[in-house]
Every structure is written in C-alpha cells, then in structure tokens.
Design a protein around this motif. Sequence first.
Motif, PDB file in Angstrom:
ATOM      1  N   PHE A 131      -1.858   1.832   5.081  1.00  9.58           N
ATOM      2  CA  PHE A 131      -3.023   2.185   5.898  1.00  9.58           C
ATOM      3  C   PHE A 131      -2.680   2.629   7.317  1.00  9.58           C
ATOM      4  CE2 PHE A 131      -4.692  -1.024   2.850  1.00  9.58           C
ATOM      5  CZ  PHE A 131      -5.513  -0.176   2.130  1.00  9.58           C
ATOM      6  N   LEU A 132      -1.536   2.187   7.845  1.00 10.84           N
ATOM      7  CA  LEU A 132      -1.259   2.439   9.265  1.00 10.84           C
ATOM      8  C   LEU A 132      -0.096   3.405   9.494  1.00 10.84           C
ATOM      9  CD1 LEU A 132      -1.769  -1.197  10.631  1.00 10.84           C
ATOM     10  CD2 LEU A 132      -3.372   0.722  10.667  1.00 10.84           C
ATOM     11  N   LEU A 135      -0.668   7.109   9.377  1.00 10.56           N
ATOM     12  CA  LEU A 135      -1.472   7.664  10.481  1.00 10.56           C
ATOM     13  C   LEU A 135      -0.660   7.773  11.768  1.00 10.56           C
ATOM     14  CD1 LEU A 135      -4.804   5.656   9.990  1.00 10.56           C
ATOM     15  CD2 LEU A 135      -4.296   7.975   9.203  1.00 10.56           C
ATOM     16  N   PHE A 142      -2.367   0.516  19.693  1.00 10.77           N
ATOM     17  CA  PHE A 142      -2.807  -0.850  19.409  1.00 10.77           C
ATOM     18  C   PHE A 142      -2.994  -1.642  20.702  1.00 10.77           C
ATOM     19  CE2 PHE A 142      -1.052  -0.252  15.022  1.00 10.77           C
ATOM     20  CZ  PHE A 142      -2.258  -0.464  14.378  1.00 10.77           C
ATOM     21  N   LEU A 145      -6.273  -0.742  22.267  1.00 16.54           N
ATOM     22  CA  LEU A 145      -7.427  -1.331  21.589  1.00 16.54           C
ATOM     23  C   LEU A 145      -7.529  -2.818  21.924  1.00 16.54           C
ATOM     24  CD1 LEU A 145      -7.050   0.569  18.203  1.00 16.54           C
ATOM     25  CD2 LEU A 145      -8.940   0.821  19.835  1.00 16.54           C
ATOM     26  N   ASN A 231      -2.298  -6.856  10.011  1.00 18.05           N
ATOM     27  CA  ASN A 231      -3.149  -5.703  10.334  1.00 18.05           C
ATOM     28  C   ASN A 231      -4.182  -6.109  11.385  1.00 18.05           C
ATOM     29  OD1 ASN A 231      -4.989  -3.557  10.378  1.00 18.05           O
ATOM     30  ND2 ASN A 231      -4.506  -3.031   8.249  1.00 18.05           N
ATOM     31  N   SER A 233      -6.843  -4.998  12.189  1.00 16.90           N
ATOM     32  CA  SER A 233      -8.241  -4.887  11.748  1.00 16.90           C
ATOM     33  C   SER A 233      -8.855  -6.253  11.489  1.00 16.90           C
ATOM     34  CB  SER A 233      -8.333  -4.074  10.451  1.00 16.90           C
ATOM     35  OG  SER A 233      -8.295  -2.694  10.719  1.00 16.90           O
ATOM     36  N   PHE A 234      -8.013  -7.231  11.155  1.00 16.55           N
ATOM     37  CA  PHE A 234      -8.539  -8.524  10.721  1.00 16.55           C
ATOM     38  C   PHE A 234      -8.370  -9.611  11.782  1.00 16.55           C
ATOM     39  CE2 PHE A 234      -7.035  -6.219   6.933  1.00 16.55           C
ATOM     40  CZ  PHE A 234      -8.275  -5.988   6.361  1.00 16.55           C
TER      41      PHE A 234
ATOM     42  N   LEU B  43     -14.021  -6.454   3.078  1.00 17.56           N
ATOM     43  CA  LEU B  43     -12.852  -6.064   3.859  1.00 17.56           C
ATOM     44  C   LEU B  43     -12.517  -4.598   3.632  1.00 17.56           C
ATOM     45  CD1 LEU B  43     -10.469  -9.090   3.109  1.00 17.56           C
ATOM     46  CD2 LEU B  43     -12.207  -8.901   4.908  1.00 17.56           C
ATOM     47  N   VAL B  44     -12.431  -3.862   4.725  1.00 15.20           N
ATOM     48  CA  VAL B  44     -11.922  -2.491   4.715  1.00 15.20           C
ATOM     49  C   VAL B  44     -10.988  -2.364   5.925  1.00 15.20           C
ATOM     50  CG1 VAL B  44     -12.487  -0.035   4.818  1.00 15.20           C
ATOM     51  CG2 VAL B  44     -14.078  -1.621   3.722  1.00 15.20           C
ATOM     52  N   PRO B  45      -9.734  -2.009   5.742  1.00 16.10           N
ATOM     53  CA  PRO B  45      -9.085  -1.686   4.467  1.00 16.10           C
ATOM     54  C   PRO B  45      -9.047  -2.908   3.550  1.00 16.10           C
ATOM     55  CG  PRO B  45      -7.448  -1.971   6.219  1.00 16.10           C
ATOM     56  CD  PRO B  45      -8.784  -1.986   6.874  1.00 16.10           C
ATOM     57  N   PRO B  46      -9.094  -2.659   2.234  1.00 14.31           N
ATOM     58  CA  PRO B  46      -9.094  -3.799   1.313  1.00 14.31           C
ATOM     59  C   PRO B  46      -7.756  -4.521   1.318  1.00 14.31           C
ATOM     60  CG  PRO B  46      -8.903  -1.736   0.108  1.00 14.31           C
ATOM     61  CD  PRO B  46      -9.130  -1.363   1.545  1.00 14.31           C
ATOM     62  N   MET B  47      -7.815  -5.820   1.118  1.00 14.44           N
ATOM     63  CA  MET B  47      -6.619  -6.658   1.061  1.00 14.44           C
ATOM     64  C   MET B  47      -6.592  -7.367  -0.281  1.00 14.44           C
ATOM     65  SD  MET B  47      -5.057  -6.926   4.236  1.00 14.44           S
ATOM     66  CE  MET B  47      -4.717  -8.628   4.705  1.00 14.44           C
ATOM     67  N   PHE B  93     -11.468   2.072  15.780  1.00 15.96           N
ATOM     68  CA  PHE B  93     -11.854   1.127  14.741  1.00 15.96           C
ATOM     69  C   PHE B  93     -13.234   1.557  14.251  1.00 15.96           C
ATOM     70  CE2 PHE B  93      -9.032  -2.356  16.623  1.00 15.96           C
ATOM     71  CZ  PHE B  93      -8.138  -2.322  15.564  1.00 15.96           C
ATOM     72  N   THR B 101     -15.237  -5.443   8.298  1.00 20.90           N
ATOM     73  CA  THR B 101     -14.038  -5.296   9.146  1.00 20.90           C
ATOM     74  C   THR B 101     -13.780  -3.813   9.358  1.00 20.90           C
ATOM     75  OG1 THR B 101     -12.634  -5.400   7.179  1.00 20.90           O
ATOM     76  CG2 THR B 101     -12.977  -7.459   8.388  1.00 20.90           C
ATOM     77  N   PRO B 102     -13.188  -3.458  10.515  1.00 19.42           N
ATOM     78  CA  PRO B 102     -13.042  -2.040  10.855  1.00 19.42           C
ATOM     79  C   PRO B 102     -11.765  -1.415  10.320  1.00 19.42           C
ATOM     80  CG  PRO B 102     -12.375  -3.370  12.722  1.00 19.42           C
ATOM     81  CD  PRO B 102     -12.768  -4.343  11.622  1.00 19.42           C
ATOM     82  N   LEU B 103     -11.867  -0.161   9.980  1.00 20.09           N
ATOM     83  CA  LEU B 103     -10.726   0.642   9.541  1.00 20.09           C
ATOM     84  C   LEU B 103     -10.210   1.434  10.740  1.00 20.09           C
ATOM     85  CD1 LEU B 103      -9.152   1.849   6.981  1.00 20.09           C
ATOM     86  CD2 LEU B 103     -10.803   3.721   7.126  1.00 20.09           C
ATOM     87  N   LEU B 104      -8.896   1.378  10.972  1.00 21.29           N
ATOM     88  CA  LEU B 104      -8.330   2.235  12.010  1.00 21.29           C
ATOM     89  C   LEU B 104      -8.153   3.636  11.458  1.00 21.29           C
ATOM     90  CD1 LEU B 104      -6.961   2.050  14.982  1.00 21.29           C
ATOM     91  CD2 LEU B 104      -4.876   2.537  13.680  1.00 21.29           C
TER      92      LEU B 104
END
Lengths: 344, 328
Positions: A131-132, A135, A142, A145, A231, A233-234, B43-47, B93, B101-104
């Motif tokens: 996912f990262l 990109l 990061f 943010l 990540n 995001s979490f 959850l996005v991105p999914p885990m 995000f 949850t946010p996706l980058l």
Amino acid sequence: MGTSRDIAVIGWAQTPMVRHTELTETQLLMQVITDALTPIGLTRADVDFTCLGSCDYITGQAFSFVSNLDAIGAWPPKRDSHVEMDGAWALYEAWLRLHEGDIDIAVVTGSGRSSTGDPSLIYPMEMDPFFLAPLGADPVTFAALQARAVIAAGIADERSMAEVAVRSRGTGDVDTLLGGDYVRQPLRRHDLPPITDGAAAMVLATGERARQLVARPAYITGFDHRTECHNPSFRALDDSPSTRIAAAAAGLGDAPIEVAELQAAFTHEELLLRHVLGLGQEVIVNASGGALRENPIMATGLIRIGRAADHVFGGGRRALAHATSGPCLQQNLICIVEDGEGQR
Amino acid sequence: MTRFVESTITFPYRRSLGPMLSAFMTALTERRILGIRCGEAVLVPPMEWDPATGAALPLDLVEVGPAGTVQSWTWVPAPTEQHPVQRPFAFAFVLLDGATTPLLHAVDAGSAAAMADGMRVAPRWRGERVGRITDIACFVPGEQPELDGDDTGPAAQPVEIMDYNARITYRNPVPPSADRAVELSRQQRLVGMRCPQCERTYVGGRGYCPIDSIELGEEHEIDLAHTGTITNFVIITPVQYPGQTETEPFARVFVLIDDSDVVLAYQPTIELPVADVRVGRRVAAVWASPGEEIDAGGGMGVSLGALIGWMPTGEPDIADPDLVNRIF
C-alpha cells in the motif's frame, strides 16, 4: 543494584559527523571502536561480545555487516551479533547478553553512510510493500502528517517547532525561519534533520569490571522498547503509546531525571515526546542538539544514550535516552542511566 | 582524492498476495475498493489482523467509497520519480465512504490552495489496471470517479502475485589502497599487504588488517608469486537471474599462492574445462592484455584488476589432503 551483574556504560565515542565522508563504513568503525576502547585502557582482545547496528539497504550491499566485522578484530573467533537497526537496539541486545553472567565487556556500534544513496528514495522502499512503497510514501510526508496531528492536538505549533530548531542548532532566528517555504506543509527545511555520515561505538561492562575501569560508570537501570502497527493509517499520530509504555517499564516515574536525550529527527517529534513522557521545564532536553543537528542514521539513537551517559560521567545522577525507528515514531526505546549513589 | 563508484541495484520482488490482498487487488481491477470488517470498524487499507490486538480477522470484505473525505494532507511541491503524480500534488489520508480508517494516497488538486480538510475526493482510475494500489492513479476533487485512458477492463484471473522492482542508486567510496592494487595489477604485479603485527598478508588492496584492525599502507606491500595450487572449488550451474551472463556450468576455484599463506577466493579459470578442475591442481595467473578493459573495482569488494583468472601449468598435482581446508 551493586551486584556483579549491574551493567553500565563505561565509555563511548563517535566519528566526526559530516555530510559526506570519504571513508567506508568499515573504516569509520575501525576508528571509532579504537576511540571508544583506548581511553578506558581496553583493547579489542578484552571485548567478550560485540553487537553492530547497521543497514544493508543504506549501504547498498547485501551482508555489508560482514565487512564491518573487520573493524572488531574477529580473531580468534568472537561472540558477535548484528541488528539491522539503530545501534541503540544493538545496545539492548548486548545488555541482555551481559545478563547471562558469563562475560564482562561488550562493545556495540551504530554506523551508516546516508550519503551513499538518496534517503528520499531509499526509505519509501522500506514501507509497507503493498500500500505504501508503490506510492513512494516518503518519511518527510509521514512526518508532515504527524506534525499536523500534533499541531491539531495543541501540543505544538509552527513557532514552537521553529524554536526547537533554533535551540537545537544554536543558530537561526525564529521569525526568519517561519518565512521559509514549506517542504511538506507544515514542515519547513528547519524542521527536517540533516543528512549525516557517521558512526558511534559504546563500551559496556558489568559491575565490578566497570568500577575497576572508570570512576563513574553510567548504570543502565531501565531499558525497554515497544512497537506499534507498521502502517500509520491505524495509529493516533498525536500520541506515542509505545514511548509511554516503554518509559513506564523502564522506570521513568521512579525518580526525577535531570536530562533527556530524545531521538527527534523532526522538530514536532521533540515536542510530542516531551508531552508523552511528561517532561517538565526542569528537564534539560537535547542539549547536544540531537538529531536535528547531526543525524547519522543507524547511530543517532545510540548517540542519545551516549549523551545521557555523558551526563552521569560528568557528575549527574539520572538521565533518560530515547531512540526510535520507523515512520511517525513507530518503534520506541527508552534507556535510563544512573550513577551508583544510593544503590550500593 | 577518494574515487567514488556509482552503481544501481535492482531488487526484483515477486510477492504472493494471499487471500485478503488478492481480493483487494483483484477488486481494484474492477474499479472497486474493498475494506475489511474488524468488529464495528471497516479497515482500509484492509489488514489480515486487528491492528490493535493482532487477532486474525475473518475474510469479511465490504466495498467502500469510491469517494471519500480528506482527513489530513500535506503538499508535495517537488515530486520524486517514485511518486504517483509527476507534478505538485498532495499526499492525503482519505477516509473512504464506509471506512473507519484512512487510506494514504495522492490527490491531484493543482495547488495547495485547493486542498482542505473535509474536502471530497474520488479516485482517478487507470485505464489499464493490473491489481496494484497504483491502479488508482490518484484521487481528484469531487464525487465522481474518473478514468485515465482507455479501459482495458478487469483482470481475467484473480490477481495473486505482485511484482515490485525496488531500484536504488548508490555512490560508494573506493579506498585508495584498492585503486592502487588495481593499478599494480596493470603492471602484472600481484601485491599483498603484510600486517606488521600478525604477519598475515592480504591482497586486493584491503588497506587494513581485519585481525588487528590497523591500517596498512605502501610500506607493507610485498610482491607475491604468480603460481599456486587449487585448494577447493565449486562448479556453478547458472540460474538465469537478472544480470547473470553465464549460460553454461563454470568453475570458481580457491588458489593458495606459492610461498605465502594467501588464498585467493572464488577465482575464474581459463583453459581449464570444468571436468578437469581438481584439488591440488597447479595453476598460474593470467593477466589481461595491456589496454584491455578490466574490473576497476569499487565499494567494499576485493578487486584483482588485471588478474583475470588461472590456467593449468601442466605440473604434477600436489597431493596434500589438508589443502581442501584452505579457502581463506
């Protein structure tokens, strides 16, 4: 405390910290290990265990740490280990190893030649590969943010961040700095760490040996590290729960500390870490200038522990060192060093 | 002045995705974005596991978006070659509708002034989608997804593998001692450096003794013989990985240099068929012709420069059962 199993930092050294060295990583380590051992009257033959912290991805060579072994004089065969992490984690492993009780002296190092590659292109490749990394999600993005989250929480603002930069580097003027362009809003050039080549080496000894070798060993009385989800995001980016848990486990609350050396490569990270650790104005933070002044990747964290030990060597009682790894303070290590007063 | 050598390394990775990522990546080719249920959260991105507890999550996927709301962002005024948008853009995000949850991802908004927390964005899909996060070229302001180029449609088969080529360029210093060893090799000299403490000899311009950790210089140089004995060897059947130029099995031999304790590791052979490589075989150095291009070395490896390999001398073999133990 006061048993032969006390473990103390008894000395350390760092190479000159430069933007671009002409020495190889092995040469940096040869020099700095000698510089750490010699003032204590030790040689490589006295060292029972070594643990080196470095990163093949930065060096651009698989198994680069094998050539680094040339710097420890690995013959007759030595007990040796390596972590693909900052030297602060190499120190953690050496500290655990000394607890086994059969050996007395350990050397740990952290080393990196950041100028070998382009950090802005290398670090995105270490991110989540699905996912990262595709990109090109880079560490400054990061950090920006996270800075936004820390500002939104009222822990920092752009002015207090610039003040950290001025204090750390001992140069510049806050109003002038705030007139600069954003690299990644809300971060300006002064909020970012420099790119630095360098290495550090540290010598550990168990209690009796430590007291024979130096007047004021810096005893490691608390040591812990914790990590969070990879990540961002979490994660709640306006907090650092792993730092808080590690500090509690290391006994931060047991007694006052006088100085703190925090591995804050970005200005807002220092403000967030101060907040999370509950450091009051009486605590001197990053008198060395920290990672904002010199940021030799893979050694920056170990140097924080060296600076904290310097406080004890120089007559201080208790100091905290912090090291970190991963985006947005993902993994955090806390090491508390003390003089031996009141414990023996 | 220290010489620097630049090299670009490519790490070609093939990652197997597993059931959860495979479903997510396959859905991207269908222009759908999936999240995964984690209790009340999506959850996005999914885990594959709960990020708070590490507990494995059942494969309960739910479609989200395609539009969403910017939670936070930062402007990238000077994109790198790795970034998904090659003009100034925002990393943001994005909280997709239905997700918790946010996706980058990137937002192509034209200018920082066009960005704001709370703004609505939707994906700009690539016309040709392969099952990667970059099938979403970026997000754009508004509610309506866009399509960039001709639509080649969804993947015919579930996407189970993801190729990822990491590529990094490095600049490494070449120690002056290594350059000197190469220069001496052009004069057809095999020069070692003898440590004054342990009296071991090192070749290839190492510049220090790894046993005593001291620097070695020109005053420690000694000329070595050009003949030796094979102590050990390996026959390699080449695997055609990227960069491998060999196609037939070839030998690499370890050579104990006469009148020394130096073993040159992993040496090429010349005019010595693979079937005739033996422990104890006598060999002599072969040098590049003057003017011939040679490996000038660099980085941390040992370079022998104009010494390009070893050929049989025709002398009788050395019969010494201990030879085989000498690879260093």
